[in-house]
Enzyme design. Structure first.
Site, PDB file in Angstrom:
ATOM      1  N   TYR A   1     -21.820  60.227  22.534  1.00  9.46           N
ATOM      2  CA  TYR A   1     -22.781  59.741  23.529  1.00  9.46           C
ATOM      3  C   TYR A   1     -24.190  60.222  23.235  1.00  9.46           C
ATOM      4  O   TYR A   1     -24.399  61.379  22.868  1.00  9.46           O
ATOM      5  CB  TYR A   1     -22.415  60.269  24.919  1.00  9.46           C
ATOM      6  CG  TYR A   1     -21.235  59.609  25.564  1.00  9.46           C
ATOM      7  CD1 TYR A   1     -21.143  58.223  25.685  1.00  9.46           C
ATOM      8  CD2 TYR A   1     -20.211  60.389  26.093  1.00  9.46           C
ATOM      9  CE1 TYR A   1     -20.052  57.635  26.307  1.00  9.46           C
ATOM     10  CE2 TYR A   1     -19.123  59.812  26.721  1.00  9.46           C
ATOM     11  CZ  TYR A   1     -19.043  58.426  26.820  1.00  9.46           C
ATOM     12  OH  TYR A   1     -17.967  57.863  27.435  1.00  9.46           O
TER      13      TYR A   1
ATOM     14  N   MET B   1     -16.198  63.897  28.261  1.00  8.10           N
ATOM     15  CA  MET B   1     -15.301  64.367  29.313  1.00  8.10           C
ATOM     16  C   MET B   1     -13.952  64.821  28.754  1.00  8.10           C
ATOM     17  O   MET B   1     -13.418  65.847  29.155  1.00  8.10           O
ATOM     18  CB  MET B   1     -15.098  63.262  30.353  1.00  8.10           C
ATOM     19  CG  MET B   1     -14.407  63.747  31.609  1.00  8.10           C
ATOM     20  SD  MET B   1     -14.158  62.452  32.836  1.00  8.10           S
ATOM     21  CE  MET B   1     -15.818  62.053  33.323  1.00  8.10           C
TER      22      MET B   1
ATOM     23  N   LYS C   1      -7.828  88.360  40.809  1.00  6.50           N
ATOM     24  CA  LYS C   1      -8.397  87.262  41.600  1.00  6.50           C
ATOM     25  C   LYS C   1      -8.730  86.084  40.674  1.00  6.50           C
ATOM     26  O   LYS C   1      -8.759  86.239  39.452  1.00  6.50           O
ATOM     27  CB  LYS C   1      -9.663  87.753  42.309  1.00  6.50           C
ATOM     28  CG  LYS C   1     -10.786  88.133  41.354  1.00  6.50           C
ATOM     29  CD  LYS C   1     -11.886  88.920  42.046  1.00  6.50           C
ATOM     30  CE  LYS C   1     -12.947  89.356  41.045  1.00  6.50           C
ATOM     31  NZ  LYS C   1     -13.870  90.343  41.598  1.00  6.50           N
TER      32      LYS C   1
END
Ligand SMILES: *Cc1c(COP(=O)(O)O)cnc(C)c1O
Length: 371
Positions: free
Chosen positions: A259, A307, A34
């Protein structure tokens, strides 16, 4: 293409299936694939597990089973839950073995299969997990309903463990409940041919929980559900998450990369930028505690995970643009495990391997048929 990907060692999956099969024999091995094979890729994982000795596959969703069938996989596929959308037509069309725990779903299945086809279903009994499964008080009438329906046959009876990796006594009690229920059914002449209960932890820790089949996911991928759960021949983690050094610069002590300017470099440092980030599933919470491997050595992150990129503190060492960066997996003598991430992030290794996003291509190493 960005040089960031997930490398899956299909030989490791095949070997893990072989090791798991040997550990649980004579019970059969059902490989749980799964959630895209716990992030490893469902079809390659299924093929490797079958090549290693699994005889069944299990998935959570109808569409996961359909994907396996569309890839040409013919092994029996167990559906672990009743589908929320009641899509019985796809179940029958693709020959999935459904799990039943409500009379409504049993009726719907009967209607979907049409006239007297003895379509195989598995009844799931709730013995203490309390998620899905029919409670013992209602289980007998449901079993009788399925067994008495000429369109269906009760192929399987199963339950699922709540704490197999940490509480053998509770697991034993769940096992006994299943056993008792099986005896009740047998007294009525209802005898499912495949009784199953154990996951990886149950199968490895509690022999009496193996019954006819063990539904193993984690072990297939080379991970262990707990520190005490082991096999004679070690399981091999099948996943590596890798990227490359894309850019290098030297910064003076006190500079604060990335950042938020979270942390000051302790000294003059070489700093490497690596093109992989939280959009790929690298948890941002590793920003202050994460490490990577380059040239077989551990290096800490130099600031926030962004990101698309991370920044690594190389200190006074030398590395080169294009060097392989390992976020998860081994390199040389060193290794960063899913367990290490899980412990740093206060979660479980299951969540780590399932957490990488579709933006990271999966590359498969090794051959299922070869070796
Ligand atoms: C996911 C799952 C398994 C596999 O568990 P592992 O701990 O990964 O071996 C077995 N049975 C059911 C019902 C599951 O949902």
């Amino acid at each position: 293409m960005r040089p960031s990907w997930i490398e899956i060692d299909v030989d490791a999956i095949k070997s893990n299936a072989r090791v798991m099969s040997a550990a649980i024999a004579p019970a059969a091995l059902c490989a749980v694939v799964k959630a895209d094979g716990y992030g490893h890729g469902d079809v390659p994982s299924a093929e490797a597990a079958l090549a290693g000795g699994a005889s069944w596959l299990a998935v959570a969703l109808v569409e996961e089973g359909v994907r396996l069938r569309e890839a040409g996989i013919e092994a029996p596929i167990l559906l672990l839950s009743e589908p929320a959308d009641g899509d019985t037509a796809s179940i029958v069309r693709w020959n999935l073995h459904p799990t039943v725990y409500t009379p409504e779903f049993a009726d719907a299945l009967g209607e979907a299969v049409g006239a007297s086809t003895d379509y195989p279903v598995h009844l799931k009994l709730n013995t203490g997990m309390h998620r899905v499964g029919v409670d013992p008080v209602n289980a007998f009438s449901l079993a009788r309903k399925v067994a008495g329906d000429p369109r269906l046959t009760l192929e399987g009876l199963w339950t699922h463990f709540a704490v197999a990796e940490e509480d053998v006594e509770y697991t034993r009690r769940q096992t006994v409940s299943l056993l008792r229920f099986r005896e009740t059914l047998a007294a009525e002449g209802i005898e499912p041919v495949i009784v199953h209960a154990a996951n990886t932890a149950g199968g490895l820790l509690l022999g009496e929980s193996r019954f006819d089949m063990v539904r193993a996911g984690l072990g297939i991928y080379g991970l262990r559900p707990g520190p005490e759960v082991g096999t004679e021949e070690p399981l091999r983690p099948a996943m590596r998450v890798v990227s490359q050094v894309a850019f290098l610069r030297t910064l003076p002590a006190g500079e604060r990369p990335s950042y938020g300017r979270r942390r000051a470099l302790g000294g003059r440092s070489l700093v490497a930028t690596v093109p992989i980030g939280y959009a790929d599933g690298v948890p941002r919470r590793l920003s202050d505690i994460g490490e990577v491997l380059i040239r077989g050595k551990r290096y800490p992150l130099a600031g926030a995970i962004t990101m698309d990129q991370i920044v690594v503190d190389i200190g006074e060492d030398e590395v080169a643009v294009g060097d392989e960066v390992v976020l998860l997996g081994d390199q040389g003598e060193e290794s960063i495990t899913a367990d290490e991430w899980a412990s740093k992030l206060d979660t479980i290794n299951y969540e780590i391997v399932c957490g990488f996003g579709p933006r990271l291509p999966r590359r498969y190493r090794g051959a299922v048929d070869g070796q």
